[in-house]
Design an enzyme around this catalytic site. Structure first.
Site, PDB file in Angstrom:
ATOM      1  N   ARG A  74      -1.579  14.408   4.128  1.00  0.00           N
ATOM      2  CA  ARG A  74      -1.579  13.446   3.020  1.00  0.00           C
ATOM      3  C   ARG A  74      -2.710  13.718   2.032  1.00  0.00           C
ATOM      4  O   ARG A  74      -2.825  13.066   1.010  1.00  0.00           O
ATOM      5  CB  ARG A  74      -1.635  12.007   3.553  1.00  0.00           C
TER       6      ARG A  74
ATOM      7  N   CYS B 121     -10.016   2.130   5.957  1.00  0.00           N
ATOM      8  CA  CYS B 121     -10.262   3.227   5.034  1.00  0.00           C
ATOM      9  C   CYS B 121     -11.761   3.424   4.773  1.00  0.00           C
ATOM     10  O   CYS B 121     -12.474   2.466   4.498  1.00  0.00           O
ATOM     11  CB  CYS B 121      -9.550   2.879   3.727  1.00  0.00           C
TER      12      CYS B 121
HETATM   13  P1  IMP Z   1      -4.524  -2.404   4.958  1.00  0.00           P
HETATM   14  O1  IMP Z   1      -3.293  -3.199   4.676  1.00  0.00           O
HETATM   15  O2  IMP Z   1      -5.745  -2.992   4.318  1.00  0.00           O
HETATM   16  O3  IMP Z   1      -4.710  -2.135   6.415  1.00  0.00           O
HETATM   17  O4  IMP Z   1      -4.332  -0.990   4.241  1.00  0.00           O
HETATM   18  C1  IMP Z   1      -3.279  -0.117   4.542  1.00  0.00           C
HETATM   19  C2  IMP Z   1      -3.327   1.073   3.599  1.00  0.00           C
HETATM   20  O5  IMP Z   1      -4.511   1.853   3.836  1.00  0.00           O
HETATM   21  C3  IMP Z   1      -2.202   2.068   3.789  1.00  0.00           C
HETATM   22  O6  IMP Z   1      -1.009   1.670   3.202  1.00  0.00           O
HETATM   23  C4  IMP Z   1      -2.776   3.318   3.137  1.00  0.00           C
HETATM   24  O7  IMP Z   1      -2.637   3.327   1.739  1.00  0.00           O
HETATM   25  C5  IMP Z   1      -4.262   3.205   3.431  1.00  0.00           C
HETATM   26  N1  IMP Z   1      -4.668   4.077   4.554  1.00  0.00           N
HETATM   27  C6  IMP Z   1      -4.041   4.309   5.721  1.00  0.00           C
HETATM   28  N2  IMP Z   1      -4.764   5.123   6.515  1.00  0.00           N
HETATM   29  C7  IMP Z   1      -5.871   5.426   5.828  1.00  0.00           C
HETATM   30  C8  IMP Z   1      -7.017   6.230   6.121  1.00  0.00           C
HETATM   31  O8  IMP Z   1      -7.192   6.786   7.200  1.00  0.00           O
HETATM   32  N3  IMP Z   1      -7.948   6.314   5.124  1.00  0.00           N
HETATM   33  C9  IMP Z   1      -7.801   5.686   3.920  1.00  0.00           C
HETATM   34  N4  IMP Z   1      -6.772   4.889   3.631  1.00  0.00           N
HETATM   35  C10 IMP Z   1      -5.807   4.768   4.570  1.00  0.00           C
END
Ligand code: IMP
Length: 499
Positions: A416, A317
């Site tokens: 989204r 993100c």
């Molecule tokens: P991770 O577990 O740290 O990889 O975070 C996953 C979460 O990041 C997802 O459940 C979303 O809420 C968020 N997310 C997914 N794609 C994006 C993006 O492109 N930009 C910002 N947040 C994202």
């Protein structure tokens, strides 16, 4: 005048748990990780609970039907990504609901005119030892044969040898036909000493494969998350734009719970979407993401069954860099959990919260639960496993899997982002990346769960509720973080060895 929050917002790595008394009955085997996912009144049971507090992220590179069945088998839930056509998403939901334990759709398929080299490439890519050879190379084409490592010898066969010359042809295969039950398939597997039994329909088209190892594996999974029809429970992501068309199709396909997938959920669009779903369908719905008390209470008022917390903490993100919005995940969670407690005291209604994004170490999950989350959502964690929808690739000497954000150019999931109207977003909020390949979901999940249960025992808790009530959480200084890792020793893994 602007409102200032002058306390820095915090992330999980800035906290540790202080052990409480561990009584003799407090052992990992006695820890129960069952947790609510939908709101309920005091004294009543939630409509849906998870058997482990894990959900996989609403992302193209994480949650398809394969991940959903694998995770539900272990007791968690996937939210199938919504950044695809309504038909394709509904079809994935249907596949999960129709999944019969032990019957798998073949994931390694080739055509008879392909070569031994193609078999080896596929094997390197996905580690499957059985390749179905079908007329058109798909998982549902006419079955012409099967290839396993017993069918070729690398020292003797040339790599351009066509598969048709060394596969075990259909005429020599033992197979089952549509309608066969799992015990019947299993009997055949044992009787004929097979590793894999293909199941075909009346036109010889491949339907499923039944593996000896999966039958055993299923018996090893007593925590499977099942509905009353013994189908796996599955979630799906929706957006605030096409919900009037998407939700009916998902409900028709049998989805158990929806979640609005959005980077910022404190909006009138979310409110309207939740209300529409609640008024028109008998399906559960979560909303988010929010990072404070106001956002939480707003979505609760809209009727949300659970609320998702987190802006900008995801591994892929870049929302904080791009837009300057967000909050450290731990601070966001602690504030929302406090608001939830207060709401529960005032109304007697418990609204589960999900901590979404930013989990790096396994102990972050336990910390999130201790801070009040009822379950976590993770993207990166699950993207690393065989069951995620992406290809396993070799980069240098290492295997990796691809992982991209829903807000990246690659996903093109502009729905989204609640910008009003149909206009897409003109800048990215996510990146396209690799994550280290880590093997199967089950072996990793088992390890993570064991660690979490051990930590909970250190904290004197045998349930998530107890942990939330009894946890003692301390802030750590930057210098104590250094003290927490290996320090002041020469690590052997740096290539040094004594003479
Ligand atoms: P991770 O577990 O740290 O990889 O975070 C996953 C979460 O990041 C997802 O459940 C979303 O809420 C968020 N997310 C997914 N794609 C994006 C993006 O492109 N930009 C910002 N947040 C994202």
């Amino acid at each position: 005048m602007a409102t200032y929050y002058l306390e820095p917002s915090r992330t999980f790595s800035e906290f540790l748990l202080i052990p409480n008394l561990t009584t003799k009955d407090c052992t990992p085997n006695n820890v129960d990780l069952k947790t609510p996912i939908t709101k309920f009144k005091k004294g009543e049971e939630p409509a849906i609970s998870l058997n482990i507090p894990f959900s996989s992220a609403v992302m193209q590179s994480v949650s398809d039907h394969n991940m959903a069945t694998a995770l539900a088998r272990c007791g968690g839930i996937s939210f199938i990504f919504g950044s695809q056509s309504i038909e394709d998403q509904a079809s994935m939901v249907r596949k999960v609901k129709e999944y019969k334990a032990g019957f798998v759709v073949s994931r390694s398929n080739l055509k008879p005119d392909q070569t031994l080299q193609d078999v080896l490439n596929l094997k390197e890519e996905n580690s499957h030892s059985t390749v179905a050879i079908t007329e058109d190379g798909t998982s549902s084409g006419k079955l012409l044969g099967i290839v396993t490592s017993r069918d070729y010898r690398l020292s003797r066969d040339s790599l351009d040898k066509p598969i048709s010359q060394f596969m075990t042809p259909f005429s020599s295969l033992i197979y089952g036909t549509s309608g066969i039950t799992l015990p019947e398939a299993n009997d055949l597997i044992w009787e004929k000493k097979l590793n894999c039994l293909p199941i075909v329909d009346e036109h010889q088209h491949l339907q499923h494969l039944v593996f000896r190892k999966d039958y055993d594996a299923d018996k090893e999974n007593p925590h499977g998350l099942l509905d009353t029809n013994k189908s796996y429970i599955v979630g799906a992501g929706i957006n605030t734009k096409d919900y009037k068309e998407r939700v009916p199709a998902l409900v028709e396909a049998g989805v158990d719970i929806l979640v609005i997938d959005s980077s910022d959920g404190y909006s009138e669009w979310q409110y309207e979407t939740v209300q529409y779903v609640k008024e028109n369908f008998d399906v559960k719905i979560g909303a988010g993401n929010v990072v404070d008390r106001e956002g939480f209470l707003y979505l609760v008022k809209s009727g949300a069954d659970f609320v998702k917390v987190g802006i900008g903490g995801g591994s892929i993100c870049i929302t904080r860099e791009q837009k300057g919005i967000g909050r450290g995940q731990a601070s966001a969670l602690m504030e929302v959990a406090e608001a939830r407690e207060q709401y529960y005291k005032e109304t007697g209604i418990y609204v589960p919260i999900c901590s979404d994004g930013g989990i790096v170490h396994d102990y972050h999950i336990t910390l999130a639960l201790a801070m009040g989350a009822d379950f976590v959502m993770m993207g990166r964690y699950f993207a690393r496993f065989d069951e995620s929808p992406t290809k396993k690739l070799k980069v240098g000497n290492n295997f990796v899997k691809e992982f991209w954000g829903e807000g990246s150019n690659r996903a093109r999931n502009w729905q989204r982002y609640d910008t009003g109207g149909k206009q897409g977003l003109i800048f990215e909020e996510g990146v396209d990346s690799y994550v280290p390949y880590a093997g199967t979901l089950k072996e990793n999940l088992d390890k993570t769960i064991h660690k979490m249960k051990s930590t909970m025992c250190n904290c004197g808790s045998t349930s998530i509720e107890e942990l939330q009530q009894n946890a003692r959480i301390t802030l750590v200084s930057a210098t104590s973080l250094v003290e927490g890792g290996a320090h002041d020793v020469i690590m052997k893994e740096n290539g040094l060895s004594a003479e």
